[in-house]
Design a protein around this motif. Sequence first.
Motif, mmCIF file in Angstrom:
data_model
loop_
_atom_site.group_PDB
_atom_site.id
_atom_site.type_symbol
_atom_site.label_atom_id
_atom_site.label_comp_id
_atom_site.label_asym_id
_atom_site.label_seq_id
_atom_site.Cartn_x
_atom_site.Cartn_y
_atom_site.Cartn_z
ATOM 1 N N UNK A 122 57.731 -11.259 92.926
ATOM 2 C CA UNK A 122 57.840 -10.052 92.648
ATOM 3 C C UNK A 122 57.025 -9.252 93.840
ATOM 4 N N UNK A 123 57.277 -9.530 94.796
ATOM 5 C CA UNK A 123 56.811 -8.491 95.888
ATOM 6 C C UNK A 123 58.220 -8.050 96.758
ATOM 7 N N UNK A 124 57.924 -7.146 97.975
ATOM 8 C CA UNK A 124 58.984 -6.800 98.667
ATOM 9 C C UNK A 124 59.222 -7.955 99.628
ATOM 10 N N UNK A 126 59.613 -7.248 102.704
ATOM 11 C CA UNK A 126 58.700 -6.980 103.899
ATOM 12 C C UNK A 126 57.186 -7.801 103.873
ATOM 13 N N UNK A 127 57.024 -7.929 102.657
ATOM 14 C CA UNK A 127 55.683 -8.762 102.389
ATOM 15 C C UNK A 127 55.842 -10.165 102.679
ATOM 16 N N UNK A 132 49.083 -13.954 94.521
ATOM 17 C CA UNK A 132 50.178 -14.177 95.350
ATOM 18 C C UNK A 132 50.236 -15.579 95.860
ATOM 19 N N UNK A 158 54.939 -14.005 109.570
ATOM 20 C CA UNK A 158 54.609 -13.464 110.821
ATOM 21 C C UNK A 158 52.869 -13.886 110.872
ATOM 22 N N UNK A 181 49.815 -10.749 107.565
ATOM 23 C CA UNK A 181 49.228 -10.331 106.179
ATOM 24 C C UNK A 181 48.762 -11.481 105.324
ATOM 25 N N UNK A 182 47.563 -11.528 104.739
ATOM 26 C CA UNK A 182 46.841 -12.620 103.981
ATOM 27 C C UNK A 182 47.169 -12.468 102.556
ATOM 28 N N UNK A 183 47.785 -13.093 101.860
ATOM 29 C CA UNK A 183 48.013 -12.548 100.487
ATOM 30 C C UNK A 183 46.908 -13.089 99.744
ATOM 31 N N UNK A 184 46.879 -12.376 98.374
ATOM 32 C CA UNK A 184 45.913 -12.483 97.503
ATOM 33 C C UNK A 184 45.932 -13.755 96.820
ATOM 34 N N UNK A 232 47.650 -2.148 99.707
ATOM 35 C CA UNK A 232 46.642 -2.137 100.736
ATOM 36 C C UNK A 232 46.885 -1.240 102.050
ATOM 37 N N UNK A 236 55.383 -1.324 93.648
ATOM 38 C CA UNK A 236 54.500 -1.493 94.786
ATOM 39 C C UNK A 236 53.918 -3.020 94.643
ATOM 40 N N UNK A 237 53.835 -3.676 95.819
ATOM 41 C CA UNK A 237 53.318 -5.170 95.654
ATOM 42 C C UNK A 237 52.051 -4.828 96.285
ATOM 43 N N UNK A 238 51.244 -6.001 96.279
ATOM 44 C CA UNK A 238 49.730 -5.748 96.866
ATOM 45 C C UNK A 238 49.604 -5.439 98.171
ATOM 46 N N UNK A 239 50.377 -5.612 99.146
ATOM 47 C CA UNK A 239 50.574 -5.301 100.415
ATOM 48 C C UNK A 239 50.737 -3.957 100.670
ATOM 49 N N UNK A 252 55.879 -10.315 106.443
ATOM 50 C CA UNK A 252 54.455 -10.081 107.035
ATOM 51 C C UNK A 252 53.823 -11.481 106.843
ATOM 52 N N UNK A 311 53.452 -0.830 108.566
ATOM 53 C CA UNK A 311 54.824 -1.632 108.168
ATOM 54 C C UNK A 311 54.958 -2.821 109.330
#
Lengths: 69, 418
Positions: free
Chosen positions: A25-27, A29-30, A45, A36, A39-42, B59, B53-56, A33, B113
């Motif tokens: 349930x995320x994009x 791009x997440x 997640x 790479x 980004x550190x997920x919750x 943020x 929108x997701x969490x990233x 990230x 992004x």
Amino acid sequence: MRQHVRSLRFARGEKSQADLAARVGVSRQTIVAIEKGDYSPSVKLALLLARALNTTVEKLFELEARDHA
Amino acid sequence: MRKPDTIFWMASAISAVAVALAVTVDDGWLLLMVGAYLLRPTLLAMGLFPALADEREMLNQYRAGNAAFGVLALGVVALTIAAMGGTPLDSGFLIAVLLLALMTRALTRLVLDGDAMIIGPRILLAIGGFLALFGFLEGGEPGALLSHVVPGASIIVLGVAARRWPRAAGAIVLVIVAALLWQFIGTSVSAGRPLPTGTAMAMTLILIPAVVAGAVLLRAPAREPGSDSAPTGTGTSAGVALLVVAALAAASSAVPDSVGAQPPSADPRFECKSRKNAAFGTDCRLTKSDTVYGRQLPGGAVLHYDSAGVYVFYSLYRNETVGGLELAGGHDGISQEVYPDGAAQALWLARPQEIEGVPCRAFSILGELFQRTERAKFYPNGRFRSCRSAQDTTIQGRLIKKGRNVEFDATGNVKSPG
């Protein structure tokens, strides 16, 4: 923090980033990230990713020496 | 790239209403545009449409919002200090600060992004889109309308091309920015005065995003060998060279001829002093009200001469009536431009006033900010040339809509809008 999302993604049947993103349930791009290291997920997640990749959070993410307080 | 979702279509509808307003009544459209832009972060922050929108993303929205708030706070502090120093400020300055904050928000959001192939083209498409929109709103005759829209449309084409040739597009953007800076600064030095506030702000709003776009595109990852991208080397070099030549030609053509008298340093009515940088010419303050170059000027008026000694503009200590018109005064950004013989060339009005039957708009920082020059202009022989209409009016049988630029030819006939 080191992550093994990409390697486990391929090890678990070569899921695409988009497939994995849809599962948790995320994009896309997440996922990009996270792979790479940008980004550190919750916790939530991270748990969802672990479940989607049929593994545990500890195997998906691990602290590096510089992360220790 | 994000697929159009519910919020996208809602924001698009608001934007369409804003454009319709801009074309028809010319008021309130800018705030609607801001509303359209802020719709997504506002709805997401309120917890509505959580699936979009997701969490990233959330943020990044918060981070971008914080950066914008920082700029907003700094801008308000700067305006407060300026106001305490006696600088008169109209509401346009506050809106300009708001626009700076929104620009910061948009850029921060895009940079977070992290994908150059998304950031660069999007910024260029946004800049080009807005320039084309303002060019379109500028209106005028069909030929003039085309020339107003072409710069924005060119940047849109560059934005589309950036998806295929990111590094070439990045290089071209940075060269354009350098050329524009060269032209503006060169014009400022040759005219012997700093850039007007509105022009400086417009440059900031356009050039900073352009620099960010150029930088991220230059750092875009190279295409894989064997991909279907076109070679960039020759095309880039030729394009860059062409742009440099064109920009330098434009810059050199902007330097005015130097003819005219020297500053009245020996005239006891004036207190003259050269600016710290000699290239910025000389200022002569009229100590008390007197007739200068055949025109009555109030005491305290500062006449400015460029480095070649040419009289180029005067500024007023406060709003004053000169030549039957109440002109804006109060700070350095308001320069009443003159021909070398002292005849009025381009004047900022302190309030809407009628000139030869045309209700002309007053000074507005927003007008200058968006390149919608609202100065009242005159021909060298003193005949009225143009201004922007403050209300719907009929001139020589033609209906002139509020906000339109009205221009007469040298014989006094309406030249545009046609």
